[in-house]
Design an enzyme around this catalytic site. Sequence first.
Site, PDB file in Angstrom:
ATOM      1  CG  ASN A 144     -61.333  68.343 136.090  1.00 28.29           C
ATOM      2  OD1 ASN A 144     -60.154  68.374 135.589  1.00 28.29           O
ATOM      3  ND2 ASN A 144     -62.210  68.297 135.368  1.00 28.29           N
ATOM      4  CD1 TRP A 145     -57.219  71.190 140.588  1.00 24.30           C
ATOM      5  CD2 TRP A 145     -54.974  71.690 140.176  1.00 24.30           C
ATOM      6  NE1 TRP A 145     -56.505  71.245 141.852  1.00 24.30           N
ATOM      7  CE2 TRP A 145     -54.986  71.646 141.389  1.00 24.30           C
ATOM      8  CE3 TRP A 145     -53.836  71.590 139.690  1.00 24.30           C
ATOM      9  CZ2 TRP A 145     -54.104  71.324 142.332  1.00 24.30           C
ATOM     10  CZ3 TRP A 145     -52.819  71.787 140.437  1.00 24.30           C
ATOM     11  CH2 TRP A 145     -52.698  71.659 141.857  1.00 24.30           C
ATOM     12  CE  LYS A 146     -63.841  71.647 134.212  1.00 27.70           C
ATOM     13  NZ  LYS A 146     -65.198  72.298 134.102  1.00 27.70           N
ATOM     14  CG  HIS A 157     -65.036  66.905 131.761  1.00 26.73           C
ATOM     15  ND1 HIS A 157     -65.703  68.202 131.211  1.00 26.73           N
ATOM     16  CD2 HIS A 157     -65.273  67.111 132.989  1.00 26.73           C
ATOM     17  CE1 HIS A 157     -66.109  68.830 132.219  1.00 26.73           C
ATOM     18  NE2 HIS A 157     -65.803  68.471 133.422  1.00 26.73           N
ATOM     19  CD  GLU A 159     -65.303  71.751 130.824  1.00 23.18           C
ATOM     20  OE1 GLU A 159     -63.875  71.397 130.864  1.00 23.18           O
ATOM     21  OE2 GLU A 159     -66.069  71.925 131.558  1.00 23.18           O
ATOM     22  CD  GLU A 206     -69.442  67.181 135.726  1.00 19.63           C
ATOM     23  OE1 GLU A 206     -69.070  67.465 136.886  1.00 19.63           O
ATOM     24  OE2 GLU A 206     -68.794  67.224 134.613  1.00 19.63           O
ATOM     25  N   GLY A 238     -70.459  74.317 135.856  1.00 19.97           N
ATOM     26  CA  GLY A 238     -69.993  75.638 135.724  1.00 19.97           C
ATOM     27  C   GLY A 238     -71.241  76.965 135.831  1.00 19.97           C
ATOM     28  CB  SER A 272     -72.921  73.911 139.807  1.00 21.97           C
ATOM     29  OG  SER A 272     -72.635  74.164 138.615  1.00 21.97           O
TER      30      SER A 272
HETATM   31  P1  PGA Z   1     -67.583  72.994 138.281  1.00 17.39           P
HETATM   32  O1  PGA Z   1     -67.072  71.907 137.226  1.00 17.39           O
HETATM   33  O2  PGA Z   1     -67.642  72.439 139.599  1.00 17.39           O
HETATM   34  O3  PGA Z   1     -67.128  74.037 138.227  1.00 17.39           O
HETATM   35  O4  PGA Z   1     -69.187  73.061 137.943  1.00 17.39           O
HETATM   36  C1  PGA Z   1     -67.229  70.578 137.311  1.00 17.39           C
HETATM   37  C2  PGA Z   1     -66.710  69.756 136.137  1.00 17.39           C
HETATM   38  O5  PGA Z   1     -66.745  70.400 135.092  1.00 17.39           O
HETATM   39  O6  PGA Z   1     -66.664  68.682 136.255  1.00 17.39           O
END
Ligand code: PGA
Length: 273
Positions: free
Chosen positions: A12-14, A101, A103, A173, A179, A219
């Site tokens: 997932n590139w965000k 997600h 976020e 998740e 992160g 992570s």
């Molecule tokens: P990360 O992000 O691999 O950088 O921890 C995962 C995510 O937000 O799905």
Amino acid sequence: MPLKRKMVLGSNWKIYISSRDEARTYARRLKQELKTYDTGIVEAYILPDFLNLDAVSGALGSLPVSLGAQDVCWEESGAYTGEVSPLLLKEAGCKYVMLGHSERRSFFGESDEDVNKKVLACYRNGMVPLVLIGETREERDKDLAMDVIKTQLKTCLDGIPADFLRELVIMYEPRWAIGCKDAASPEIIEISHQMVRRGIEELYDADVSQAIRIIYGGSVNLENAGRILSIPDVDGLGITRASLDPVKFAGFIRITEKEAKKRRKIGIDAGGK
Ligand code: PGA
């Protein structure tokens, strides 16, 4: 022989990779590095931002890496300023759509009910939802993680027919593990994935719960990926930071392929659809 649950892993590139040039270069480099992999046992996907979907799709060419979006509108058309229609995503070649997600939930106020409406939009438009669930640090500390997961599953999947659910991917998740330096511990991942599968069994039946893929995110890096993938109820990985380098992403695909081959060899999950 194919695996009953084909392993799935994605990036997932965000909005980390935000120029079209960068997006194309990534896809071309991935193609060079990977050439091919065993798509009978593993499926890889990339979720660029909306405006890079076509650039990535063109640069990937024949490389069997699926394309997906990071969100979608729950309606096909109408007065929804700033949203993106599922019809357009389908036309852009998206197979997957990530929903819920952390976020999206914390910065944009997305609820389980919103996720549910979007899952239904994917269903109507023939795209596979990647439904994200997971507890906050506070919920875990109060020993509420399992209740939260069950409620999220119940609401996000409300009204989804069993046949469609078999195709869907759940990503566990924990919101406190995104992160960070380290992923959640293997013990937490193992128990949580078992809980998710049991939750699906309670909502549907054992057959559906054994068919659905449950992947882990939060992570993941090249050092911990193999260990996480060796947990039986983990069917793949969702990664952001560590996958922003195409050579590393190819490395993750190889690690997943190795685990899938191991499962096939020892007969776990073998002999499915
Ligand atoms: P990360 O992000 O691999 O950088 O921890 C995962 C995510 O937000 O799905």
